[in-house]
Write a protein that holds these residues in place. Structure first.
Motif, short mmCIF file in Angstrom:
data_model
loop_
_atom_site.label_atom_id
_atom_site.label_comp_id
_atom_site.label_asym_id
_atom_site.label_seq_id
_atom_site.Cartn_x
_atom_site.Cartn_y
_atom_site.Cartn_z
N SER A 1 -13.13 17.06 33.56
CA SER A 1 -13.84 16.42 32.45
C SER A 1 -14.90 17.38 31.91
CB SER A 1 -14.48 15.11 32.90
OG SER A 1 -15.39 15.32 33.95
N VAL A 2 -15.28 17.12 30.66
CA VAL A 2 -16.28 17.96 29.97
C VAL A 2 -17.59 17.20 29.90
CG1 VAL A 2 -16.88 19.11 27.81
CG2 VAL A 2 -14.49 19.07 28.58
N TRP A 3 -18.68 17.83 30.34
CA TRP A 3 -20.03 17.32 30.17
C TRP A 3 -20.87 18.45 29.61
CZ3 TRP A 3 -21.10 12.40 30.06
CH2 TRP A 3 -22.42 11.95 30.12
N SER A 4 -22.07 18.15 29.17
CA SER A 4 -22.87 19.16 28.46
C SER A 4 -23.27 20.33 29.35
CB SER A 4 -24.14 18.50 27.89
OG SER A 4 -24.78 17.74 28.88
N ASP A 5 -23.42 20.11 30.67
CA ASP A 5 -23.90 21.18 31.54
C ASP A 5 -22.81 21.70 32.49
OD1 ASP A 5 -23.66 19.03 33.22
OD2 ASP A 5 -25.78 18.90 33.73
N LEU B 1 -18.56 23.09 37.52
CA LEU B 1 -18.36 24.50 37.18
C LEU B 1 -19.31 24.87 36.05
CD1 LEU B 1 -14.44 24.61 37.06
CD2 LEU B 1 -15.93 24.96 39.03
N GLU B 2 -19.81 26.10 36.08
CA GLU B 2 -20.84 26.54 35.14
C GLU B 2 -20.19 26.83 33.78
OE1 GLU B 2 -24.88 29.30 35.30
OE2 GLU B 2 -23.25 29.62 36.74
N ARG B 3 -20.13 25.82 32.96
CA ARG B 3 -19.40 25.87 31.68
C ARG B 3 -19.94 26.94 30.75
NH1 ARG B 3 -20.83 22.89 27.00
NH2 ARG B 3 -19.13 22.68 25.48
N ASP B 4 -21.26 27.02 30.61
CA ASP B 4 -21.85 27.95 29.64
C ASP B 4 -21.40 29.39 29.90
OD1 ASP B 4 -23.10 25.85 28.45
OD2 ASP B 4 -25.09 26.26 29.30
N LYS B 5 -21.34 29.79 31.16
CA LYS B 5 -20.93 31.15 31.49
C LYS B 5 -19.42 31.34 31.34
CE LYS B 5 -24.70 32.59 34.56
NZ LYS B 5 -25.07 33.11 35.91
N MET B 6 -18.67 30.29 31.68
CA MET B 6 -17.21 30.41 31.61
C MET B 6 -16.75 30.58 30.17
SD MET B 6 -16.21 27.51 34.43
CE MET B 6 -14.44 27.79 34.34
N ILE B 7 -17.44 29.95 29.22
CA ILE B 7 -17.06 30.04 27.80
C ILE B 7 -17.18 31.47 27.28
CG2 ILE B 7 -17.80 29.35 25.49
CD1 ILE B 7 -18.51 26.61 26.70
N VAL B 8 -18.17 32.22 27.80
CA VAL B 8 -18.41 33.58 27.31
C VAL B 8 -17.81 34.64 28.23
CG1 VAL B 8 -20.49 32.89 26.08
CG2 VAL B 8 -20.69 33.72 28.43
N PRO C 1 -28.18 17.54 28.82
CA PRO C 1 -27.74 18.00 30.14
C PRO C 1 -28.25 17.07 31.25
CG PRO C 1 -28.60 19.82 28.84
CD PRO C 1 -28.94 18.57 28.09
N GLY C 2 -27.47 17.00 32.34
CA GLY C 2 -27.88 16.20 33.48
C GLY C 2 -27.28 14.82 33.48
N ASN D 1 -28.40 22.13 39.09
CA ASN D 1 -29.39 23.15 38.74
C ASN D 1 -28.72 24.50 38.89
OD1 ASN D 1 -31.49 25.07 38.75
ND2 ASN D 1 -32.96 23.55 39.49
N TRP D 2 -28.35 25.13 37.77
CA TRP D 2 -27.61 26.39 37.85
C TRP D 2 -28.52 27.55 38.23
CZ3 TRP D 2 -22.91 25.65 38.71
CH2 TRP D 2 -22.19 24.64 38.07
N THR D 3 -29.83 27.38 38.06
CA THR D 3 -30.77 28.44 38.49
C THR D 3 -30.91 28.43 40.01
OG1 THR D 3 -31.97 28.25 36.41
CG2 THR D 3 -33.09 29.34 38.25
#
Length: 814
Positions: A52-56, A78-85, A121-122, A150-152
């Motif tokens: 499924s897709v969520w904002s974070d 899974l860390e979506r923001d990094k996977m997209i780029v 997010p969250g 928390n991806w950090t």
């Protein structure tokens, strides 16, 4: 499809090492833009993953670690923001589902974002059903957990305790959890996909609230062979607020077929589409859909069922359609797209699309006929139709007409007004002649508004049957039910349905068992038209033939019955495996048993039953083997069964020693005799249970569940093979079961010769299926952990195998 990033995502689970393979398109064109690829580990095998897709993040649920799902990682972000780029440092974080109850196979689901706007997010929700037929669940409900990743600092990521939403009661259990449930026109039954929130749980945002729609399968009649779809619309007033059930309903296929494998979605107007599979003994697996307008009465799917594709053959496997899906078109936010499996000259997937939302200002049509529908009709029957305004503007003075069997149209005008996206009923002043009994009349009705911009949805057709006044039939067995304790004098009761147009009484009903002599009685009580009466026979039935299937056939006879096709009803009642109690304290029974490598000095077991399934020996097919038994009292009769088909029921065809008498006519003393145990050629290879049972001074009952005053029962394991020619196809290693505490168990089996998926099943001593699941090997090693803390104390049987061979082990829940 991730509409917010305009990227397609391709996924695959993997074993050896276990984990996920992910491909994210580098641009919106999946053909030409190339792919970023990722590998993420999951520890144990992540069976049945759902994305499924969520904002974070991209969220994954899976059927893994069923017995410890409340403490093991079974949901992943899974860390979506990094996977997209294409960032190779993209991370994965796993979470348990605290407080979850499972029933073997399980499948929760993450909310999937649809519509034009992502949430903040969250608080990524994960949802799962909790069925009160599962041990430890007291009320039917939904559980919703919120994940904050928390991806950090991934170690500080959290999952909440679950919010509980009590639902309208339902029964979501089929055949004890088995994968074989729903009948087809031929062949085996197919999987109803129970214990599963079906793909996808579609989330969207409106100005005043957030919403999610979801569904799962339910058993409609308690018979485990007729499925419907329980669906929900949940709402949340503000981000982070608790969720509430705004509406829920159970969709029942109108023609009596099973509806399952549902996929549900909502468009931008709040209309809901529902697509699903239909199957029954009369139709092959096919794909259909329905829906509802946002303004319709809550809990109802109001749109007439339509078809995406009709099957023309059976599914040759039990497994079916796991990955059906419905989603909304990102361009118009109104068109529903669905993909599902069906069988049309082979196993195929079919894509269909439909739209509910209005696009036109003026658009009306007839969508149903309220009356007549079924009955004994006259020559002056009123005709009532349902008119819907599909358009964006209110309408009045709508021409409407109907025809019977293509005859002259009856033209009238519905004055209205009728508002946008609403319905109204209209009863014609001119009646219809539907007076011929047994006739199926075709009714056609339509609107004729000259300014209508879409005449394709103006009309509606249906058929109504003038049923006979007399039409009775037996429809359901209420007693006896399958049970290991079935014996003499069992009550026989059946439901009788009146399909006709007049009340009925004083008619004959009969029952027979396995084609035997019928028991005929007279029903004096009245069965009202379209009603049901439960009738209890004055003559009971004696179960004297031991374990196995008993086919009960009921027949109703009434003079003038207009439809003889429903006069007969048959069903199966089973006597299942049990653990009998006997008295061996005086020396009756088995002091010592020797067979092959088994040499068991057991003495008298507590309650006259001994579980020695940890003792095993190899036996060759087509061979006579020596079995030696020592007893402490004379005149002991011995009978032995081997469960060759591994269904945990012992039948007459599985007897390998019929009636051997030790020390005939003797009394106290120690007696040892050797008897022939014959293994016929062609029996199934692999490990099987063997039951040895004794009785004093009389033949052991054919029913291995039937207790006798004096004697003993012992269970062992034997491995059947052609010695020197072919061994167990799974190899010779033992099946190992480790007790982990708290009635948690870990099954381990290592095969040096086999590396294909196997099925694990757990049965109680009555033969009922408690757990059934696929187990996937990693380099020949099979592991499956499961939770029996919900189960009643006592003995259970576990089997790992396939149709050809298997390993069995007996264990105890304390």
């Amino acid at each position: 499809y991730d509409r917010y990033a305009e990227r397609f995502v391709i996924t695959q689970f993997r074993q050896g090492p276990n984990g996920f393979l992910i491909g994210v398109c580098q641009g919106p064109d999946p053909i030409n833009d190339g792919w970023f690829t990722y590998e993420f580990p999951s520890g144990s095998f992540p069976d049945y993953p759902k994305f499924s897709v969520w904002s974070d993040g991209y969220y994954i649920t899976s059927n893994k670690n069923s017995g410890t799902a409340g403490t093991s990682e079974v949901v992943y972000a899974l860390e979506r923001d990094k996977m997209i780029v294409g960032d190779p440092s993209a991370q994965i974080v796993g979470f348990p589902l605290p407080g979850i109850t499972t029933s073997g196979f399980f499948s929760p689901l993450g909310f999937n974002c649809s519509g034009p706007e992502l949430p903040p997010p969250g608080n990524a929700p994960i949802i799962y059903m909790q069925d009160d037929v599962w041990f430890g669940v007291n009320v039917d409900h939904l559980k919703i957990w919120n994940i904050n990743v928390n991806w950090t600092t991934p170690g500080s990521s959290t999952i909440s305790t679950a919010q509980q939403l009590n639902t309208t009661p339902y029964d979501g259990l089929f055949d004890g959890g088995s994968f074989s449930n729903l009948p087809q026109p031929a062949g085996g039954d197919i999987d109803a996909l129970q214990a599963t929130i079906m793909y996808m749980a579609q989330y969207r945002r409106f100005p005043d609230y957030n919403v999610v729609v979801l569904n799962h399968v339910v058993d409609l009649d308690g018979g485990d062979d007729l499925a419907g779809i329980r669906w929900y619309e949940l709402r949340q007033e503000n981000d982070g607020d608790p969720w509430t059930i705004f509406q829920e309903g159970t969709y029942v296929q109108p023609d009596g077929h099973s509806a399952f494998s549902g996929s549900i979605c909502m468009d931008s107007n709040g209309n809901i589409g529902l697509a699903y599979t239909v199957v029954s003994e009369s139709i092959f697996p096919g794909l259909r859909y329905t829906g509802r307008f946002a303004s319709d009465p809550p809990g109802q799917m109001t749109l007439a069922e339509e078809s995406f594709g009709e099957g023309n053959q059976i599914n040759p496997s039990t497994r079916y359609g796991d990955y059906s899906q419905m989603t909304i078109d990102p361009l118009d936010d109104k068109t529903f797209w669905h993909i599902g499996e069906y069988f049309s000259t082979g196993r195929k997937n079919r894509v269909g699309a439909f739209k509910i939302a209005a696009d036109l200002a003026v658009d009306v049509g007839v969508i149903g006929v309220t009356t007549p529908n079924l009955g004994t009709f006259s020559n002056t029957e009123p005709i009532t139709v349902v008119i819907r305004n599909f358009g964006l503007e209110a309408q009045s003075d709508i021409p409407v007409f109907y025809q019977v069997d293509g005859g002259a149209p009856v033209n009238e005008v519905f004055a209205g007004p009728i508002g946008p996206a609403t319905t109204a009923e209209y009863t014609f002043t001119t009646t219809a002649d539907l007076s011929v009994e047994g006739t199926v009349y075709s009714l056609y009705a339509s609107t004729g508004l000259l300014t209508d911009l879409d005449p394709l949805n103006d009309d509606y057709s249906t058929e109504v049957t003038h049923i006979g006044a007399v039409d009775l039939g037996p429809t359901a067995l209420t007693s006896p039910q399958s049970d290991p304790s079935l014996g003499l004098g069992e009550t026989v009761a059946v439901e009788i349905s009146n399909f006709g147009g007049a009340d009925q009484s004083d008619f004959e009903i009969s029952y027979s068992v396995n084609g035997g002599t019928p028991v005929v009685e007279t029903v004096t009580d009245a069965v009202i038209s379209q009603g049901v009466l439960e009738y209890t026979f004055t003559t009971p039935y004696d179960f004297v033939d031991g374990l196995g299937e008993y086919e009960f056939t009921f027949t109703v006879s009434q003079e003038g019955d207009s439809d003889n096709s429903n006069d007969v009803f048959s069903t199966i009642v089973e006597k299942l495996l049990c653990q009998p109690e006997q008295d061996c304290s005086f020396g009756d029974g088995i002091e010592i048993l020797e067979l092959g490598t088994i040499n068991n000095n057991s003495g008298c077991d507590d309650g006259g039953y001994g579980n020695y399934t940890d003792l095993s020996t190899d036996l060759a097919e087509g061979t006579t083997h020596d079995m030696t038994v020592t007893t402490g009292y004379g005149d002991q009769h011995v009978r032995v069964w081997i469960d060759f088909n591994d269904n945990f029921n012992f039948t007459n065809s599985e007897i390998v020693i019929s009636d051997f008498i030790i020390a005939s006519g003797q009394v106290g003393g120690t007696f040892t005799e050797t008897m022939d145990l014959v293994i016929e050629s062609g029996v199934a290879y692999g490990e099987h249970l063997m039951r040895v049972k004794t009785n004093w001074q009389a033949t052991v009952p054919a029913n291995e569940c039937q207790a006798t005053d004096f004697g003993e029962t012992e269970d062992y394991t034997v491995n059947i093979g052609a010695v020197g020619l072919e061994e167990n196809i799974l190899g010779e290693n033992d099946l190992i079961l480790n007790y982990l505490s708290g009635n948690q168990f870990l099954m381990t089996f290592q095969s040096d010769v086999f590396n294909e998926p196997l099925i694990v099943t757990v049965h109680d001593i009555q033969g009922r299926n408690v757990i059934q699941n696929w187990v996937y090997p990693s380099s020949g090693v099979y592991q499956y952990d499961f939770d029996m803390s919900y189960a009643a104390e006592g003995a259970y049987l576990l089997r790992l195998g396939n149709d050809e061979s298997g390993k069995v082990i007996r264990f105890v829940v304390q």
